[in-house]
Scaffold this motif. Structure first.
Motif: not given
Length: 908
Positions: A108, A148, A403, A407, A508, A510, A521-522, A525, A541, A554
């Protein structure tokens, strides 16, 4: 500077005190590629702060974070700003601390930045101390950006891509309709995807300027292009299926501040004209969803949000006479009050470019949860391309992600689906980048405002940087956007597809807890499917897919109540009836509704458009009659039961008779005269009250204005390129209604006029400038001249004879074209149709009378009763002085006359 070699060089310029006027927020944008391919991985940070002055700077830190969350390298600095802008550029060498190689994986790159001030105390502090001091002092203005990136070779995610869902553009073809039937028949996801953007401005606020003249900030209502132009560009050029033009609610007075001289009727009329333009665009193009909304608030003193379906201008400003410059009052930056108003009127909204702190305060808490807001706020932007981008090739590199704020909103308890917009202020709607918001409508559902808003209320959207990408999250068969009770394992599936051949590199998942105000939290993956047994309680999720080209998608979340119980099944719809009172001013819409369990709300629709909602009996709402056109209208009420069942009343007809507001647009037609030099643009315009001005546009650019009839302007043709152009005229009335003419096509030719090189080519001055044999140039009436009375008459004696006529001509070396023309008549008594007894040669000779070329030979075989024009290209002789030579030769017995007139040699 750490050993990971994040090396930056910053542009430094002087700049002034930090101030915080509306719309002068600090912004920072991080740009990095997805793949770390060598030791020169570029990192770029752009700073933008319109409110900056001479002492304003940007304090920032860029960090590289390993997959385990550990910071493996960072760099920080202070960058001064010039005219509100600054730049830091650097690189990462792809190594860790002390030059150690790093394992392949996803890392990241994180940027954090704040505005700060240069002070005399800075000399006593290190850069790190100054940065940390700035972070502490201006924490509420912190901008955080994360990307990322992929270091080395990482196996692509194990994901089974689905067959692409049908898109709106496909459904307009027979093949697309077949695809719909196939999806439905196969039991797959029965949705059609509509791609578009939910955030843009036109000349109703601070947008609509052509990209060639658009700057980092625009004067309200000074742009040249309005909502109709935006819808056309998005539909035709950008290939989108929908566009929301979201005008700043407090700029309808033509000012970023408060215009004390503003006329409320004009502001309301402008707003209503936007609603009308959207309705007209939908009517003309049923396959395109044109929406007109409001961007409410001021970003640096509260936060922007979009009201997607307003029916009245909501405002907090008053003019100098104490009149509200709008239709309904909302207190500036009072978000709970706005949410309550939106719920009462049935409006839905989107959080625009939300910051992680300092915005959307509820009880002093940034991004704080409000129950009414939880109902009405359906979207949150996770990505925007640069607001003042002038890119028209969909390759804009300046993009910001939100993001972190999304979140926080989800953790606060908001049920908001992601959107990806462009915030276009310049006239490049949908063209700055390929990012889109995807909206899912049930396949086969007609594209109506009601169906579209239902999809947004269901949170059935995904955000994408690639307009050909698709991402639909399902959980135990439930589609993203749903809230449901669950027991046992939960299987999440990221249903990904691409219509352009892209593949998924990374998937991914989440997880978060609504109302916890904690951290998203992730989950693990590596695969497009993930199974988990959630702890009892509420969860959400969502999925993120990164394509092999680095572009991301997304999904909307699903909201799960693990261990919860499903509400009792209720399949009985409510009963509902509607009524209306009043024909002007404030009218009242009423409904009676009942249900076996309970009525949760009643929606009111006028002419099929939702205008408001009431959640408490007796169900009613008021409406400003000026938001409707004079004449007949239809009212229906839609009642919802507690289980979501609904019923619609019988339509009730009513009439509106507004006597004060002027909402009629002028009529106007345009015309143009001239192709070079001074050309004239003209218009005829009329209005039910009066035309205040007419603007003239050429190829979409404003070229002039006239305020008095007859309306016209003149224009120097050299300001336009040679070739075809289009002209339109816009007529305005005192209420700011606008009428636009049909486009008028015209051509410009600024080519320099041809220069005549022959002197006395018509022989009207006798033998002047010509050298001839005796008697050749004559006004004898035996034969008429082509024009005038004089001509050259060669031969015609009936005996052996030679005549000639020539003139010396200099052709410039710079000539790009040289054309010789003349008119020739051949009169002959010869009867042969095969033998040329008498001839006329057209020659080019030099100054010594040597023949350079014989251009043509004519004879008695060419005889006729009229003149015929002959033409020859002499461009090959540019830079030379030549003789244009006519030589006639006649035999011994029968006459042939060669008659020549109007000789010309023109060069360009």
């Amino acid at each position: 500077m750490l050993a990971c070699a994040l090396a930056f060089v910053c542009t430094s310029v002087a700049a002034s005190e930090i101030s915080h006027p509306d719309h002068y927020e600090f912004d920072a944008t991080l740009t990095v590629p997805f793949k770390v391919v060598d030791a020169n991985f570029p990192i770029r940070v752009d700073f933008d702060y319109p409110g900056a002055g001479g002492a304003t700077q940007a304090a920032w830190m860029v960090e590289v974070i390993a997959p385990n969350g550990r910071v493996i390298g960072s760099d920080s600095d202070i960058t001064a700003l010039k005219e509100g802008r600054g730049l830091a550029v650097g690189r990462w060498n792809g190594l860790g601390a002390n030059g150690r190689s790093l394992p392949s994986g996803y890392y990241t790159v994180r940027l954090r930045a704040v505005p700060t001030l240069a002070t005399t105390a800075d000399a006593r502090l290190s850069i790190d101390q100054r940065v940390q001091q700035a972070f502490a002092a201006f924490s509420e203005e912190m901008v955080e950006q994360r990307y990322d990136v992929m270091l080395g070779k990482v196996p692509a995610a194990r994901i089974q891509t689905i067959s692409p869902l049908n898109t709106a553009r496909q459904s307009r073809s027979a093949a697309g309709l077949a695809a719909i039937h196939q999806v439905v028949a196969s039991g797959s996801l029965p949705y059609t995807i509509y791609y578009g953007n939910m955030h843009s401005q036109t000349n109703h606020s601070d947008g609509g300027s052509p990209v060639g003249s658009c700057s980092g900030s625009e004067v309200p209502q000074a742009g040249t292009m309005g909502p109709s132009d935006a819808y056309t560009m998005m539909r035709v050029q950008a290939g989108g299926d929908f566009l929301l033009t979201s005008e700043h609610n407090h700029m309808y007075d033509g000012s970023t501040g408060t215009n004390a001289s503003a006329v409320p009727a004009n502001a309301n009329a402008l707003f209503n004209s936007g609603l009308q333009q959207a309705a007209a665009a939908r009517s003309a193009n049923p396959d395109f969803m044109a929406l007109y909304g409001l961007e409410w608030g001021v970003i640096s003193n509260g936060g922007h949000l979009n009201i997607i379906n307003p029916d009245v201008l909501t405002e907090w400003e008053y003019n100098g006479s104490g009149q509200l410059i709008g239709g309904v009052f909302t207190a500036k930056s009072d978000y709970p009050a706005l949410y309550a108003l939106m719920k009462q009127r049935g409006w839905i909204g989107q959080f625009n470019h939300p910051a992680s702190s300092g915005q959307f305060l509820v009880n002093g808490v940034a991004l704080g949860y409000d129950a009414n807001g939880g109902e009405v706020m359906v979207l949150a932007e996770v990505l925007n391309s640069s607001a003042f981008s002038t890119n028209t090739t969909q390759t804009e590199t300046g993009r910001s992600t939100y993001t972190a704020a999304w979140n926080k909103l989800l953790e606060a308890g908001y049920h908001v689906a992601p959107s990806s917009d462009q915030d276009n202020h310049c006239a490049n709607w949908g063209l700055s980048f390929t990012n889109r918001t995807g909206v899912l409508l049930p396949s086969g559902t007609p594209l109506t405002t009601a169906a579209f808003f239902d999809a947004l209320r269901a949170r059935r959207t995904f955000a994408t940087e690639d307009r050909s990408g698709q991402l639909v999250l399902t959980g135990n068969g439930h589609v993203m956007g749903e809230s449901f009770a669950n027991s046992g394992p939960l299987t999440l599936v990221a249903n990904y597809a691409s219509t352009s051949g892209q593949t998924a590199q990374r998937v991914q998942f989440f997880e978060g807890v609504p109302g916890r105000n904690g951290t998203v939290t992730q989950l693990t993956e590596g695969s497009g499917t993930y199974s988990v047994t959630p702890a009892n309680g509420k969860h959400f999720y969502y999925a993120v897919v990164t394509q092999a080209d680095g572009l991301r998608l997304w999904s909307a979340p699903i909201w799960v109540d693990q261990g919860g119980t499903l509400p009792p099944t209720d399949t009985t719809p409510p009963t509902v009836g509607a009524s209306e009172t009043g024909s002007s001013g404030t009218i009242t819409l009423s409904a009676t509704a009942s249900d076996n369990v309970g009525v949760s709300k009643v929606e009111f629709y006028v002419d099929g458009v939702l205008v408001g909602t009431d959640t408490a009996a007796a169900y009613s709402m008021t409406l400003d009659s000026t938001t409707l056109a004079n004449g007949s209208h239809s009212l229906t009420a839609k009642a919802f039961g507690a289980a979501g069942n609904s019923a619609t009343s019988t339509a009730v007809g009513f009439s509106i008779s507004n006597t004060t507001a002027d909402t009629t647009a002028p009529t106007v037609s345009a015309s143009e005269a001239g192709t070079s030099g001074t050309i004239t643009l003209s218009a005829t315009a009329s209005d039910n009250v009066g035309v205040s001005k007419v603007e003239f546009y050429v190829d979409g650019a404003l070229n002039g204005t006239d305020t008095t009839s007859p309306y016209s302007i003149t224009l120097n043709s050299t300001t336009l390129g040679n070739g075809s152009h289009t002209m339109t005229a816009k007529a305005y009335d005192a209420a700011s209604n606008i009428g636009t003419s049909s486009a008028v096509a015209f051509s410009i030719d600024n080519t320099a006029p041809a220069v005549e090189r022959i002197v006395n080519g018509g022989f009207e001055s006798g033998s002047s400038s010509w050298t001839t044999s005796s008697g050749v140039i004559t006004n004898d009436s035996s034969y008429a001249a082509k024009t005038g009375t004089w001509k050259a008459w060669l031969n015609g004696y009936g005996s052996a004879h030679t005549d000639s006529a020539w003139q010396s001509v200099a052709i410039p070396s710079a000539a790009t074209n040289a054309t010789l023309t003349f008119w020739l008549r051949v009169d002959s008594d010869e009867t042969s149709t095969t033998s040329a007894y008498d001839t006329l040669k057209i020659q080019v000779r030099n100054g010594n009378n040597a023949v350079l070329s014989t251009l043509a030979t004519y004879s008695n075989l060419n005889k006729g009763t009229s003149y015929v024009q002959r033409s020859f290209d002499l461009t090959a002789y540019k830079g030379q002085t030549i003789r244009v030579y006519f030589q006639g030769t006649e035999g011994a017995q029968v006459q042939t006359s060669f008659l020549i007139d109007d000789v010309s040699l023109k060069t360009k």
